[in-house]
Scaffold this motif. Structure first.
Motif, short mmCIF file in Angstrom:
data_model
loop_
_atom_site.label_atom_id
_atom_site.label_comp_id
_atom_site.label_asym_id
_atom_site.label_seq_id
_atom_site.Cartn_x
_atom_site.Cartn_y
_atom_site.Cartn_z
N UNK A 25 0.91 -1.24 0.15
CA UNK A 25 0.02 -0.02 -0.21
C UNK A 25 0.85 1.25 0.01
N UNK A 26 0.26 2.49 -0.33
CA UNK A 26 1.14 3.57 -0.51
C UNK A 26 2.07 3.80 0.70
N UNK A 27 1.53 3.83 1.88
CA UNK A 27 2.40 4.34 2.97
C UNK A 27 3.83 3.58 2.89
N UNK A 28 3.67 2.28 2.99
CA UNK A 28 4.93 1.51 2.69
C UNK A 28 5.68 1.96 1.51
N UNK A 29 5.00 2.36 0.45
CA UNK A 29 5.87 2.52 -0.95
C UNK A 29 6.36 3.80 -0.75
N UNK A 33 10.22 5.00 -0.79
CA UNK A 33 10.60 5.99 -1.70
C UNK A 33 11.41 7.09 -1.16
N UNK A 34 11.14 7.54 0.01
CA UNK A 34 11.77 8.63 0.87
C UNK A 34 13.25 8.12 1.24
N UNK A 35 13.34 6.75 1.81
CA UNK A 35 14.68 6.06 2.05
C UNK A 35 15.66 6.04 1.07
N UNK A 36 15.26 5.52 -0.28
CA UNK A 36 15.83 5.55 -1.35
C UNK A 36 16.50 6.81 -1.56
N UNK A 40 20.39 7.88 -1.96
CA UNK A 40 21.15 8.47 -3.28
C UNK A 40 21.59 9.87 -3.00
N UNK A 41 20.92 10.58 -2.14
CA UNK A 41 21.42 12.08 -1.86
C UNK A 41 22.67 11.74 -0.87
N UNK A 42 22.66 10.93 0.07
CA UNK A 42 23.92 10.78 0.88
C UNK A 42 25.09 10.34 -0.13
N UNK A 43 24.88 9.30 -1.15
CA UNK A 43 25.86 8.70 -1.93
C UNK A 43 26.37 10.02 -2.96
N UNK A 44 25.44 10.77 -3.56
CA UNK A 44 25.71 11.83 -4.37
C UNK A 44 26.67 12.87 -3.71
N UNK A 56 19.23 12.72 -5.68
CA UNK A 56 17.84 12.61 -4.98
C UNK A 56 16.62 12.77 -5.71
N UNK A 57 16.45 14.02 -6.45
CA UNK A 57 15.44 14.36 -7.17
C UNK A 57 15.15 13.02 -8.13
#
Length: 250
Positions: A25-29, A33-36, A40-44, A56-57
């Protein structure tokens, strides 16, 4: 604005839960999505703030595109079963001459989420919690698929005016069969285009990220070049979201 964003995706999560996984359901997705996006922001940001923001964007938009694509495939699958739904209803109505009873019996032969939505609202109607007209409007709104929505509103009009429901349903079946024949090639082309956008976006990001990891190449890349590449990928993903609507038949 945020409330509209949330409600838009919340209305669509039933298609993923019933066609893919009951826990999707959307809350999990959205949490994933926010975690990913944060990852990516931390990686970049190890290379530059601009790269961190860009990745991140793009990751957020990419997962949003993926969500819409999965919903589109789920709705397309239900659309393809619409003729079977109409045929089953027409058969029961020819015997029962009663819309409510025919809809309830039809639900034994159709898939979720349409089955659950129809049965839930029929139960509310039987308990007196919904007026007759509200029943059809609510079913149409909750299913949120154009073909089903049009059918239930047409069914409401036909039943209240005493029109020939069996004849109308049969004509609608003929119309849907012609529409499906015309949609076969278009559906295939849209699906192929969405898959290519998906693949090319991943390849572009992978190659560009590798380039940024090489110091000699990084020195030759200007912020304008970085913004251009990121913008191109985001535009492709947004185009994919629009194409997903075509796959839904909306």
């Amino acid at each position: 604005m945020l409330k509209k964003f949330w409600m838009y995706y919340k209305r669509r999560d039933k298609f993923l839960r019933y066609t893919i996984n009951n826990f999707l359901f959307f809350e999990v997705y959205f949490a994933v999505q926010i975690a990913v996006t944060i990852v990516f922001f931390a990686f970049g940001i190890r290379y530059s703030v601009l790269q961190g923001i860009g990745l991140a964007v793009i990751s957020f938009v990419f997962l949003s595109f993926l969500y819409d694509y999965l919903v589109a495939r789920a709705k397309d699958k239900l659309n393809q079963g619409f003729i079977s739904f109409l045929s089953t209803f027409a058969g029961f109505y020819a015997i029962n001459k009663n819309v409510m009873k025919s809809l309830k019996e039809t639900c034994d032969f159709i898939d979720e989420p349409v089955k659950g939505i129809v049965l839930k609202n029929l139960l509310l109607y039987e308990k007196g919690q919904l007026a007759y007209e509200e029943l059809f409007i609510r079913i149409a709104d909750e299913i949120d698929i154009k073909s089903y929505r049009n059918f239930f509103m047409l069914l409401l009009t036909a039943d209240t005016t005493g029109a020939d429901i069996t004849g109308i349903t049969r004509r609608l079946i003929d119309t849907e069969q012609e529409k499906n024949r015309a949609m076969v090639q278009l559906r295939s082309s849209i699906s192929y285009g969405l898959i290519m956008i998906f693949i090319m976006s991943i390849i572009t990001l992978y190659m560009f990220n590798n380039a940024l990891s090489t110091q000699q190449i990084t020195e030759g890349i200007t912020p304008a070049t970085f913004v251009f590449v990121m913008s191109a990928v985001i535009f492709a993903l947004l185009l994919g979201k629009v194409m997903s609507k075509w796959l839904e038949g909306e």
